[in-house]
Design an enzyme around this catalytic site. Structure first.
Site, PDB file in Angstrom:
ATOM      1  N   ALA A   1     -15.545  -5.881 -15.068  1.00 13.75           N
ATOM      2  CA  ALA A   1     -16.814  -5.749 -14.332  1.00 13.75           C
ATOM      3  C   ALA A   1     -16.634  -6.097 -12.855  1.00 13.75           C
ATOM      4  CB  ALA A   1     -17.863  -6.663 -14.974  1.00 13.75           C
TER       5      ALA A   1
ATOM      6  N   SER B   1       0.823  -1.221   0.000  1.00 11.78           N
ATOM      7  CA  SER B   1       0.000   0.000   0.000  1.00 11.78           C
ATOM      8  C   SER B   1       0.855   1.267   0.000  1.00 11.78           C
ATOM      9  CB  SER B   1      -0.915   0.011   1.227  1.00 11.78           C
ATOM     10  OG  SER B   1      -1.585   1.251   1.290  1.00 11.78           O
TER      11      SER B   1
ATOM     12  N   LYS C   1     -13.161  -4.600   1.575  1.00 11.95           N
ATOM     13  CA  LYS C   1     -14.076  -3.474   1.291  1.00 11.95           C
ATOM     14  C   LYS C   1     -15.551  -3.837   1.443  1.00 11.95           C
ATOM     15  CE  LYS C   1     -11.061  -0.967  -1.919  1.00 11.95           C
ATOM     16  NZ  LYS C   1     -10.984  -0.311  -3.244  1.00 11.95           N
TER      17      LYS C   1
ATOM     18  N   ARG D   1     -15.107 -10.272 -20.035  1.00 13.52           N
ATOM     19  CA  ARG D   1     -15.010 -11.641 -20.565  1.00 13.52           C
ATOM     20  C   ARG D   1     -16.207 -12.461 -20.097  1.00 13.52           C
ATOM     21  NH1 ARG D   1      -9.826 -13.996 -17.119  1.00 13.52           N
ATOM     22  NH2 ARG D   1     -10.589 -13.444 -15.060  1.00 13.52           N
TER      23      ARG D   1
ATOM     24  N   ASN E   1     -14.187   2.114   1.375  1.00  2.00           N
ATOM     25  CA  ASN E   1     -12.720   2.202   1.487  1.00  2.00           C
ATOM     26  C   ASN E   1     -12.267   3.244   2.503  1.00  2.00           C
ATOM     27  OD1 ASN E   1     -13.155   4.597   0.160  1.00  2.00           O
ATOM     28  ND2 ASN E   1     -11.589   4.289  -1.394  1.00  2.00           N
TER      29      ASN E   1
HETATM   30  P1  NAP Z   1     -11.573  -7.190  -9.294  1.00  2.00           P
HETATM   31  O1  NAP Z   1     -12.747  -6.856  -8.444  1.00  2.00           O
HETATM   32  O2  NAP Z   1     -10.889  -8.499  -9.106  1.00  2.00           O
HETATM   33  O3  NAP Z   1     -12.056  -7.073 -10.825  1.00  2.00           O
HETATM   34  C1  NAP Z   1     -11.196  -7.322 -11.887  1.00  2.00           C
HETATM   35  C2  NAP Z   1     -11.973  -7.385 -13.196  1.00  2.00           C
HETATM   36  O4  NAP Z   1     -11.007  -7.642 -14.216  1.00  2.00           O
HETATM   37  C3  NAP Z   1     -13.011  -8.498 -13.269  1.00  2.00           C
HETATM   38  O5  NAP Z   1     -14.070  -8.093 -14.083  1.00  2.00           O
HETATM   39  C4  NAP Z   1     -12.219  -9.628 -13.948  1.00  2.00           C
HETATM   40  O6  NAP Z   1     -13.011 -10.520 -14.682  1.00  2.00           O
HETATM   41  C5  NAP Z   1     -11.400  -8.814 -14.933  1.00  2.00           C
HETATM   42  N1  NAP Z   1     -10.222  -9.587 -15.353  1.00  2.00           N
HETATM   43  C6  NAP Z   1      -9.249 -10.075 -14.572  1.00  2.00           C
HETATM   44  N2  NAP Z   1      -8.354 -10.757 -15.328  1.00  2.00           N
HETATM   45  C7  NAP Z   1      -8.814 -10.689 -16.616  1.00  2.00           C
HETATM   46  C8  NAP Z   1      -8.348 -11.205 -17.854  1.00  2.00           C
HETATM   47  N3  NAP Z   1      -7.221 -11.928 -17.909  1.00  2.00           N
HETATM   48  N4  NAP Z   1      -9.064 -10.947 -18.979  1.00  2.00           N
HETATM   49  C9  NAP Z   1     -10.202 -10.221 -18.910  1.00  2.00           C
HETATM   50  N5  NAP Z   1     -10.704  -9.702 -17.751  1.00  2.00           N
HETATM   51  C10 NAP Z   1     -10.013  -9.943 -16.626  1.00  2.00           C
HETATM   52  O7  NAP Z   1     -10.416  -6.098  -9.142  1.00  2.00           O
HETATM   53  P2  NAP Z   1     -10.614  -4.529  -8.848  1.00  2.00           P
HETATM   54  O8  NAP Z   1     -10.585  -4.288  -7.387  1.00  2.00           O
HETATM   55  O9  NAP Z   1     -11.766  -4.073  -9.650  1.00  2.00           O
HETATM   56  O10 NAP Z   1      -9.242  -3.917  -9.406  1.00  2.00           O
HETATM   57  C11 NAP Z   1      -8.941  -3.950 -10.784  1.00  2.00           C
HETATM   58  C12 NAP Z   1      -7.730  -3.088 -11.097  1.00  2.00           C
HETATM   59  O11 NAP Z   1      -8.005  -1.729 -10.809  1.00  2.00           O
HETATM   60  C13 NAP Z   1      -6.472  -3.438 -10.284  1.00  2.00           C
HETATM   61  O12 NAP Z   1      -5.375  -3.390 -11.137  1.00  2.00           O
HETATM   62  C14 NAP Z   1      -6.377  -2.340  -9.261  1.00  2.00           C
HETATM   63  O13 NAP Z   1      -5.030  -2.043  -8.900  1.00  2.00           O
HETATM   64  C15 NAP Z   1      -6.956  -1.165 -10.053  1.00  2.00           C
HETATM   65  N6  NAP Z   1      -7.499  -0.147  -9.155  1.00  2.00           N
HETATM   66  C16 NAP Z   1      -6.898   1.064  -9.147  1.00  2.00           C
HETATM   67  C17 NAP Z   1      -7.378   2.050  -8.324  1.00  2.00           C
HETATM   68  C18 NAP Z   1      -6.712   3.401  -8.326  1.00  2.00           C
HETATM   69  O14 NAP Z   1      -6.894   4.159  -7.362  1.00  2.00           O
HETATM   70  N7  NAP Z   1      -5.977   3.735  -9.352  1.00  2.00           N
HETATM   71  C19 NAP Z   1      -8.480   1.811  -7.477  1.00  2.00           C
HETATM   72  C20 NAP Z   1      -9.081   0.546  -7.518  1.00  2.00           C
HETATM   73  C21 NAP Z   1      -8.579  -0.432  -8.364  1.00  2.00           C
HETATM   74  P3  NAP Z   1     -13.670 -11.831 -13.978  1.00  2.00           P
HETATM   75  O15 NAP Z   1     -14.730 -11.295 -13.072  1.00  2.00           O
HETATM   76  O16 NAP Z   1     -14.186 -12.600 -15.112  1.00  2.00           O
HETATM   77  O17 NAP Z   1     -12.574 -12.503 -13.219  1.00  2.00           O
END
Ligand code: NAP
Length: 278
Positions: free
Chosen positions: A128, A15, A66, A152, A87
C-alpha cells in the site's frame, strides 16, 4: 540550444533512466542529453525552479522526491493531483513548470502490450505504498470491477482505498489473502519483497485462480522468487522492466518532441545492465 534533461533522486546512482533516454536520443538522432543528478532534499525547490532555463527541458523524479515535487509544480492531470506524486517535470504550453505521474501509465501500457486480450476485472494488490497508489489510479481509470489491497498494515491499505473513494476497492490484511486469490485475475506485487537484498514475497499460489497473471513491479532481479514460482505452476507472469520502460515514454515525448518506442532492443539493453552483462 541543445536540450538537456535528467533524472533526480537521493541517491541516484542505480537509476537506469539514462540508459533508456540515451538509447532513444541516439535512435532518433536527437542532439540532446539526459544525465542523472543527485539532489539533496533541501536543494529540490531550487533545482526544479531551473526547469525551462538554459535548454533544461525537464526531468524525471525518483525516491525520495516524488511527493515534494508534486507540491512544487503545476499539476493539470486529476489522477496525478489525487495521488500527490510526480515523476516527470516539463514546461507546459502556458510556460509553467508542470508535472505528472507516469507510473500508472507505464504499469498499464506493459500489461496491455503483454496481454491485450485479458480484461482483468478482479485484481489483488500486495502493498500500500507509492507504487500501489499509481497502480490503483490506473486500475480505477480503466474501471476495474474489484480491487483488493492486501497489506501488512491494514490501516494504510484502508487510507489508500479511501483516497479513491471507490466501491470497487477493499482493504484487507494477510489472513484474507487466500480467499482473495481464488477470485483473482491479476495479482500484483507492489512491495520491494523479492528485490535483490530483500527476502522473497512468500505467497501460497496454490489458491490462485487458474489462468491468472502474476505481475511483479520489482525488476532487479528480472525474475523474482514470486515470478519463478508462478511460472513453475503454469501461471502467466510479468516483471517490472516493461513498466519502467513505458513510464519513460511520455517524458521523452514532452522534452524532445518524438514519441519513442519500447523496442525489444531497448529491453535487451536494459536487461544486460540489470544482469551485469552490459
Ligand atoms: P514504498 O512506498 O516504500 O511502499 C512499499 C510497500 O511495501 C509498503 O506498503 C510497505 O508496507 C510494503 N512492504 C515493505 N516491506 C514489506 C514487508 N517486509 N512485508 C510486507 N509489506 C512490506 O515503495 P514503492 O515506491 O511503492 O516501491 C515498491 C516497489 O515497487 C519497489 O521494489 C520499486 O522498485 C518497485 N517499483 C517499480 C516500478 C517500475 O517501474 N517497475 C515503479 C515504481 C516502483 P509498510 O507501509 O507497512 O512499510
Amino acid at each position: 540550444m541543445r536540450k538537456t534533461a535528467c533524472v533526480i533522486g537521493w541517491p541516484i546512482r542505480h537509476s537506469r533512466s539514462p540508459i533508456i533516454h540515451g538509447y532513444w536520443l541516439k535512435t532518433y538522432g536527437i542532439d540532446g542529453t539526459y544525465d542523472k543528478v543527485a539532489v539533496a532534499p533541501e536543494d529540490v525547490p531550487a533545482f526544479i525552479a531551473r526547469v525551462g532555463t538554459d535548454g533544461f527541458v525537464g526531468c524525471n523524479v525518483t525516491i525520495p522526491h516524488k511527493e515534494t515535487v508534486a507540491r512544487l509544480v503545476h499539476v493539470e492531470d486529476p489522477v496525478t493531483a489525487r495521488i500527490g506524486s510526480v515523476n516527470t517535470v516539463y514546461v507546459d504550453a502556458q510556460g509553467r513548470i508542470a508535472g505528472e505521474s507516469t507510473d500508472g501509465y507505464g504499469f498499464m501500457a506493459e500489461l496491455r502490450t503483454a496481454y491485450p486480450n485479458d480484461d482483468f476485472q478482479t485484481v489483488t494488490l500486495i502493498g500500500a505504498g507509492g507504487a500501489a497508489r499509481s497502480v490503483l489510479a490506473a486500475l480505477i481509470e480503466r474501471r476495474t470491477q474489484s480491487i483488493e489491497i492486501v497489506a501488512r498494515d491494514v490501516a494504510k491499505a484502508q487510507t489508500l482505498a479511501d483516497l479513491f473513494g471507490s466501491e470497487s476497492i477493499r482493504a484487507t490484511g494477510w489472513p484474507s489473502l487466500s480467499d482473495a486469490l481464488r477470485r483473482t485475475d491479476l495479482l500484483v506485487n507492489t512491495t520491494p519483497l523479492g528485490m535483490t537484498g530483500y527476502p522473497d514475497l512468500e505467497i501460497d499460489l496454490s489458491h490462485l485462480k487458474p489462468g491468472a497473471v502474476v505481475y511483479d513491479l520489482v525488476y532487479v532481479p528480472m525474475e523474482t522468487g514470486l515470478l519463478r514460482e508462478a511460472r513453475q505452476r503454469g501461471f502467466r507472469t510479468l516483471g517490472g522492466l516493461g513498466m519502467l520502460l513505458h513510464q519513460a515514454v511520455p517524458g521523452f515525448e514532452r522534452w524532445f518532441g518524438v514519441r519513442p518506442a519500447v523496442t525489444p532492443e531497448l529491453r535487451a539493453l536494459v536487461t544486460r545492465d540489470i544482469e551485469g552483462t552490459a
